[in-house]
Design a protein around this motif. Structure first.
Motif, short mmCIF file in Angstrom:
data_model
loop_
_atom_site.label_atom_id
_atom_site.label_comp_id
_atom_site.label_asym_id
_atom_site.label_seq_id
_atom_site.Cartn_x
_atom_site.Cartn_y
_atom_site.Cartn_z
N TYR A 133 -7.17 -0.06 -11.93
CA TYR A 133 -8.13 -1.01 -11.60
C TYR A 133 -8.59 -0.55 -10.11
CZ TYR A 133 -6.09 -3.81 -15.00
OH TYR A 133 -5.68 -4.17 -16.48
N GLU A 134 -9.97 -0.80 -9.96
CA GLU A 134 -10.53 -0.54 -8.67
C GLU A 134 -11.04 -1.79 -8.01
OE1 GLU A 134 -13.14 2.79 -8.67
OE2 GLU A 134 -12.06 4.05 -9.77
N ASN A 135 -11.21 -1.79 -6.68
CA ASN A 135 -11.80 -2.84 -6.03
C ASN A 135 -10.68 -3.99 -6.09
OD1 ASN A 135 -14.32 -1.42 -5.34
ND2 ASN A 135 -14.93 -1.80 -7.52
N VAL A 136 -9.70 -3.77 -6.07
CA VAL A 136 -8.71 -4.76 -6.10
C VAL A 136 -8.57 -5.54 -4.69
CG1 VAL A 136 -6.00 -5.20 -6.36
CG2 VAL A 136 -7.40 -3.46 -7.62
N GLU A 145 4.69 6.59 -1.61
CA GLU A 145 3.71 7.91 -1.91
C GLU A 145 4.03 8.97 -0.98
OE1 GLU A 145 -0.83 8.56 -3.01
OE2 GLU A 145 -0.53 7.79 -1.19
N ILE A 146 4.31 10.24 -1.40
CA ILE A 146 4.47 11.49 -0.49
C ILE A 146 2.93 12.16 -0.46
CG2 ILE A 146 5.47 13.62 -0.69
CD1 ILE A 146 7.80 12.43 -2.16
N ASP A 206 -4.89 1.78 -1.04
CA ASP A 206 -6.09 1.34 -0.78
C ASP A 206 -6.47 0.00 -1.35
OD1 ASP A 206 -5.72 3.11 1.04
OD2 ASP A 206 -6.80 4.64 -0.22
N ASP A 207 -7.60 0.31 -2.23
CA ASP A 207 -8.07 -1.03 -2.97
C ASP A 207 -7.91 -0.68 -4.69
OD1 ASP A 207 -10.04 0.96 -3.36
OD2 ASP A 207 -11.84 -0.40 -3.24
N ASP A 266 0.96 -1.21 -0.03
CA ASP A 266 0.08 -0.02 0.06
C ASP A 266 0.70 1.27 0.04
OD1 ASP A 266 -2.53 1.30 0.06
OD2 ASP A 266 -2.17 1.68 2.07
N GLY A 267 0.43 2.09 -1.10
CA GLY A 267 1.17 3.40 -1.03
C GLY A 267 2.67 3.12 -1.73
#
Length: 138
Positions: free
Chosen positions: A92-95, A137-138, A55-56, A40-41
């Motif tokens: 892609y979403e809802n991963v 990620e910043i 996130d997802d 994540d990130g």
């Protein structure tokens, strides 16, 4: 007699070293535990593909699809109609990311990816392509 034994022993040692050194090491097993938070990130880069997880959501950028080095992503995108040597930029979403021991399983709408956590900053796909974590990620 002593010279013959020494010479014979030297030959056997050389043969064993040559056989041991000639085997390619593509064994990406690891005893590191995989956790969703590891992804994540972060950006992961293979030289051909860049993966970003937040996130997802997952973003995949790729170039030279299907050329030279193999990745599991090459087959997925070639089957989706991307031309050989082409590029992709997909979001892609809802991963869904699940982990088991040192494995990450990433389920997207129409495909599933599996990565092995090889080192704290390296994941490897099922075709042995390494993805190196670049930055948070910043």
């Amino acid at each position: 007699m002593k010279k013959s034994f020494s010479f014979f022993s030297l030959i056997i040692i050389c043969v064993l070293l040559a056989v041991g050194c000639s085997e390619e090491n593509n064994n990406y097993s690891s005893d590191l535990d995989a956790h969703k938070r590891d992804l994540d990130g972060y950006f992961f880069d293979s030289g051909r593909y860049q993966l970003y997880f937040k996130d997802d959501k997952m973003m995949i950028n790729g170039r030279d699809i299907g050329k030279d080095k193999k990745s599991v992503l090459d087959e997925i995108y070639l089957n989706k109609g991307v031309e050989l040597g082409g590029t992709v930029m997909e979001e892609y979403e809802n991963v869904e990311v699940t982990t088991n021991d040192n494995k990450y399983t990433i389920k997207v709408d129409d495909f599933t990816l599996e990565f092995t956590k090889f080192k704290d900053h390296i994941i490897v796909d099922s075709e042995n392509m390494e993805f190196i974590r670049n930055k948070l990620e910043i």
